[in-house]
Design a protein around this motif. Structure first.
Motif, PDB file in Angstrom:
ATOM      1  N   LYS A 179     -25.228  -0.274  -1.861  1.00  0.00           N
ATOM      2  CA  LYS A 179     -24.597  -0.974  -0.751  1.00  0.00           C
ATOM      3  C   LYS A 179     -23.948   0.041   0.195  1.00  0.00           C
ATOM      4  CE  LYS A 179     -25.403  -5.124  -2.389  1.00  0.00           C
ATOM      5  NZ  LYS A 179     -26.329  -6.067  -1.698  1.00  0.00           N
ATOM      6  N   LYS A 180     -23.776  -0.361   1.427  1.00  0.00           N
ATOM      7  CA  LYS A 180     -23.117   0.504   2.401  1.00  0.00           C
ATOM      8  C   LYS A 180     -21.709   0.825   1.924  1.00  0.00           C
ATOM      9  CE  LYS A 180     -21.930   0.872   7.297  1.00  0.00           C
ATOM     10  NZ  LYS A 180     -21.982   0.223   8.619  1.00  0.00           N
ATOM     11  N   GLY A 181     -21.341   2.120   1.909  1.00  0.00           N
ATOM     12  CA  GLY A 181     -20.021   2.540   1.463  1.00  0.00           C
ATOM     13  C   GLY A 181     -19.932   2.823  -0.027  1.00  0.00           C
ATOM     14  N   GLN A 182     -21.025   2.630  -0.765  1.00  0.00           N
ATOM     15  CA  GLN A 182     -21.014   2.867  -2.208  1.00  0.00           C
ATOM     16  C   GLN A 182     -21.017   4.366  -2.491  1.00  0.00           C
ATOM     17  OE1 GLN A 182     -23.940   0.651  -4.432  1.00  0.00           O
ATOM     18  NE2 GLN A 182     -24.002   2.158  -6.088  1.00  0.00           N
ATOM     19  N   LEU A 183     -20.226   4.790  -3.488  1.00  0.00           N
ATOM     20  CA  LEU A 183     -20.143   6.198  -3.869  1.00  0.00           C
ATOM     21  C   LEU A 183     -21.430   6.602  -4.584  1.00  0.00           C
ATOM     22  CD1 LEU A 183     -18.374   8.742  -3.978  1.00  0.00           C
ATOM     23  CD2 LEU A 183     -17.465   7.922  -6.171  1.00  0.00           C
ATOM     24  N   LEU A 184     -22.083   7.648  -4.076  1.00  0.00           N
ATOM     25  CA  LEU A 184     -23.350   8.104  -4.640  1.00  0.00           C
ATOM     26  C   LEU A 184     -23.170   9.310  -5.558  1.00  0.00           C
ATOM     27  CD1 LEU A 184     -25.583   7.951  -1.409  1.00  0.00           C
ATOM     28  CD2 LEU A 184     -25.195   6.159  -3.108  1.00  0.00           C
ATOM     29  N   ALA A 185     -22.322  10.255  -5.140  1.00  0.00           N
ATOM     30  CA  ALA A 185     -22.161  11.482  -5.902  1.00  0.00           C
ATOM     31  C   ALA A 185     -20.858  12.154  -5.482  1.00  0.00           C
ATOM     32  CB  ALA A 185     -23.339  12.427  -5.664  1.00  0.00           C
ATOM     33  N   GLU A 186     -20.436  13.144  -6.303  1.00  0.00           N
ATOM     34  CA  GLU A 186     -19.233  13.906  -5.997  1.00  0.00           C
ATOM     35  C   GLU A 186     -19.495  15.392  -6.176  1.00  0.00           C
ATOM     36  OE1 GLU A 186     -15.306  12.694  -7.353  1.00  0.00           O
ATOM     37  OE2 GLU A 186     -16.209  10.836  -8.147  1.00  0.00           O
ATOM     38  N   ILE A 187     -18.939  16.166  -5.238  1.00  0.00           N
ATOM     39  CA  ILE A 187     -18.906  17.621  -5.377  1.00  0.00           C
ATOM     40  C   ILE A 187     -17.562  17.993  -6.001  1.00  0.00           C
ATOM     41  CG2 ILE A 187     -18.841  19.789  -4.075  1.00  0.00           C
ATOM     42  CD1 ILE A 187     -20.740  18.512  -2.066  1.00  0.00           C
ATOM     43  N   ASP A 188     -17.545  19.001  -6.860  1.00  0.00           N
ATOM     44  CA  ASP A 188     -16.314  19.422  -7.525  1.00  0.00           C
ATOM     45  C   ASP A 188     -15.207  19.630  -6.487  1.00  0.00           C
ATOM     46  OD1 ASP A 188     -14.373  20.412  -9.131  1.00  0.00           O
ATOM     47  OD2 ASP A 188     -15.415  22.258  -9.688  1.00  0.00           O
ATOM     48  N   PRO A 189     -14.121  18.831  -6.538  1.00  0.00           N
ATOM     49  CA  PRO A 189     -13.102  18.889  -5.472  1.00  0.00           C
ATOM     50  C   PRO A 189     -12.044  19.962  -5.685  1.00  0.00           C
ATOM     51  CG  PRO A 189     -12.584  17.123  -6.989  1.00  0.00           C
ATOM     52  CD  PRO A 189     -13.856  17.749  -7.514  1.00  0.00           C
ATOM     53  N   LYS A 190     -12.023  20.639  -6.833  1.00  0.00           N
ATOM     54  CA  LYS A 190     -10.917  21.546  -7.146  1.00  0.00           C
ATOM     55  C   LYS A 190     -10.690  22.616  -6.082  1.00  0.00           C
ATOM     56  CE  LYS A 190     -11.373  20.900 -12.143  1.00  0.00           C
ATOM     57  NZ  LYS A 190     -11.722  21.542 -13.437  1.00  0.00           N
ATOM     58  N   PRO A 191     -11.750  23.334  -5.627  1.00  0.00           N
ATOM     59  CA  PRO A 191     -11.504  24.353  -4.584  1.00  0.00           C
ATOM     60  C   PRO A 191     -10.940  23.757  -3.304  1.00  0.00           C
ATOM     61  CG  PRO A 191     -13.670  24.646  -5.586  1.00  0.00           C
ATOM     62  CD  PRO A 191     -13.159  23.336  -6.052  1.00  0.00           C
ATOM     63  N   PHE A 192     -11.344  22.540  -2.985  1.00  0.00           N
ATOM     64  CA  PHE A 192     -10.888  21.891  -1.751  1.00  0.00           C
ATOM     65  C   PHE A 192      -9.442  21.415  -1.904  1.00  0.00           C
ATOM     66  CE2 PHE A 192     -15.462  21.596  -1.973  1.00  0.00           C
ATOM     67  CZ  PHE A 192     -15.851  21.988  -0.709  1.00  0.00           C
ATOM     68  N   ILE A 193      -9.089  20.948  -3.106  1.00  0.00           N
ATOM     69  CA  ILE A 193      -7.708  20.539  -3.355  1.00  0.00           C
ATOM     70  C   ILE A 193      -6.778  21.740  -3.262  1.00  0.00           C
ATOM     71  CG2 ILE A 193      -6.134  19.625  -5.103  1.00  0.00           C
ATOM     72  CD1 ILE A 193      -8.423  17.868  -6.085  1.00  0.00           C
ATOM     73  N   GLN A 194      -7.210  22.865  -3.818  1.00  0.00           N
ATOM     74  CA  GLN A 194      -6.411  24.085  -3.740  1.00  0.00           C
ATOM     75  C   GLN A 194      -6.205  24.522  -2.302  1.00  0.00           C
ATOM     76  OE1 GLN A 194      -8.610  26.802  -6.188  1.00  0.00           O
ATOM     77  NE2 GLN A 194      -7.971  25.862  -8.131  1.00  0.00           N
ATOM     78  N   LYS A 195      -7.235  24.410  -1.512  1.00  0.00           N
ATOM     79  CA  LYS A 195      -7.127  24.796  -0.101  1.00  0.00           C
ATOM     80  C   LYS A 195      -6.172  23.867   0.631  1.00  0.00           C
ATOM     81  CE  LYS A 195      -8.611  27.493   3.263  1.00  0.00           C
ATOM     82  NZ  LYS A 195      -7.651  27.088   4.290  1.00  0.00           N
ATOM     83  N   VAL A 196      -6.213  22.581   0.330  1.00  0.00           N
ATOM     84  CA  VAL A 196      -5.303  21.628   0.964  1.00  0.00           C
ATOM     85  C   VAL A 196      -3.863  21.929   0.558  1.00  0.00           C
ATOM     86  CG1 VAL A 196      -4.581  19.203   0.971  1.00  0.00           C
ATOM     87  CG2 VAL A 196      -6.985  19.786   1.278  1.00  0.00           C
ATOM     88  N   ASP A 197      -3.653  22.216  -0.714  1.00  0.00           N
ATOM     89  CA  ASP A 197      -2.293  22.547  -1.170  1.00  0.00           C
ATOM     90  C   ASP A 197      -1.789  23.810  -0.479  1.00  0.00           C
ATOM     91  OD1 ASP A 197      -2.329  20.372  -2.822  1.00  0.00           O
ATOM     92  OD2 ASP A 197      -2.881  21.484  -4.642  1.00  0.00           O
TER      93      ASP A 197
END
Length: 398
Positions: free
Chosen positions: A84-102
């Motif tokens: 369906k439109k908006g359905q989650l298909l996959a995820e990339i490891d968010p840890k490096p991005f979370i660290q950058k945001v912090d």
């Protein structure tokens, strides 16, 4: 006398053998008399069509990619998954991005603290300048002291502007990195079916130079099309809305009906041959026809009903052993748009020149005063199996 008798017997036996051989070939020649396949002419409908081949595709196909680089940590769909439109298909490891945001949040907090500190210093130096200005007017301090206070005040204003710009830059960087963090979750932009999956868990994708295609989604495989390659000779009669039919190798006995959806004017040239893409739209309610199947298609460009037509084999037929002079004479009489059919007259094939009209791979329209409904034309030769069988039964042996 004995020798004469022996010679006489040998002569009789030889004569009998010769007679039997002659009788055999006479019988064989009679049993192998040529018989013809006939077609009874009748009013028919002839549809002219252009034959082509193509590949079945969803009417709307969406390629889903990744806007950030990283390692895929989760995959929620696979081939043939309905999404369906908006359905989650996959995820990339968010840890490096979370660290950058912090890190960005920390830098922004420091920048905002520096701005606050500079504002306080600016307020103090402003008061100092205003006080020294009044004291200088009353000649209580030297002008250099007043000018120095003013210079400090202007430096504070410039420093505050610099620190505010730095804080805004940190805020923009935080917003960008938060957006990149959101891109680690890949969502479906449409309702549809997953046709192709181009990634697995643990795989690294690099989006630095171009967006990698991770998923191909067919928006709705109930509505599909055939992308065909049609040569320029057939393109002239094809127009949008023309009826089309096709079959696929998976279901050779099933004929699917559609219509020409688009005739694309962008040409493709291969080895000097120019072709154009013609798309055929069709409904696929039972979803039997799958993307990627090869379609053998016919696009119907014209139709004539209730006309006299003959099989194309009738126009190709030439009686075996026909006199070359007769054939040459026929060829000299033929005009453009004419052909020849053969009819039996008193058991002998006779040529009839006919005008040719609409045709397809099976039948051709014919016009002639000598061709009417129920007339019979020759389409080929068939062997007389019954006569051949009788010939084998009458063979003589000695």
């Amino acid at each position: 006398m004995g020798k004469n008798k022996k010679f006489f017997i040998i002569a009789i036996v030889a004569a009998l053998i010769m007679a039997s051989v002659i009788a055999y070939f006479v019988i064989k020649s009679k049993t192998q008399k040529v018989s013809y396949e006939l077609y009874s002419v009748k009013p028919i409908t002839i549809q002219k069509y252009a034959s082509t081949m193509g590949t079945v595709n969803p009417h709307v196909t969406v390629n889903v990619g990744s806007q950030v680089s990283g390692i895929f940590s989760k995959l929620y769909v696979w081939y043939n998954s309905v999404v369906k439109k908006g359905q989650l298909l996959a995820e990339i490891d968010p840890k490096p991005f979370i660290q950058k945001v912090d890190q960005d949040k920390s830098q922004l907090a420091s920048a905002e603290a520096n701005v606050s500190k500079q504002k306080a210093l600016l307020d103090y130096d402003k008061l100092t300048y205003e006080r020294d200005k009044e004291l200088w007017k009353e000649n209580l301090i030297a002008q250099a002291t007043e000018q120095n206070a003013y210079s400090v005040y202007l430096q504070d204003v410039a420093q505050l502007k610099f620190l505010e710009d730095t804080a805004n830059s940190s805020k923009s960087q935080l917003a960008q990195d938060e957006t990149n963090l959101s891109y680690t979750k890949i969502y479906s932009p449409v309702n549809g079916v997953i046709i192709n999956v181009g990634v697995v868990v643990g795989q690294t994708v690099a989006a630095s130079f171009q967006t990698p295609n991770l998923f191909m989604i067919g928006e709705d495989i109930s509505d599909m099309e055939v992308d065909t390659t049609t040569n320029e000779a057939d393109l002239g009669g094809i127009k949008k809305g023309d009826k089309a039919t096709f079959t696929v190798y998976a279901y050779p006995d099933k004929t699917i009906t559609g219509y020409v959806h688009d005739v694309r004017i962008n040409p493709t040239t291969v080895s000097g041959v120019v072709s154009y893409n013609v798309t055929i739209y069709f409904k696929n309610p039972d979803k039997l026809i799958l993307p990627g199947m090869t379609a053998i298609a016919k696009i119907y460009v014209s139709e004539k009903k209730n006309i006299l037509g003959v099989p194309n084999s009738a126009l190709r037929f030439i009686p075996p052993g026909e006199n070359k002079g007769v054939l040459d004479n026929l060829s000299s009489k033929l005009k453009i748009g004419q052909g020849v059919v053969w009819m039996l007259k008193n058991g002998v094939p006779e040529p009839v020149i006919v005008g040719l009209g609409i045709s397809n791979d099976e039948y051709t329209e014919v016009e002639s005063k000598e061709i009417a409904a129920n007339a019979e034309v020759i389409t080929g030769i068939k062997s007389n199996s019954q006569a051949a069988e009788a010939s084998r039964g009458k063979r003589m042996f000695f």
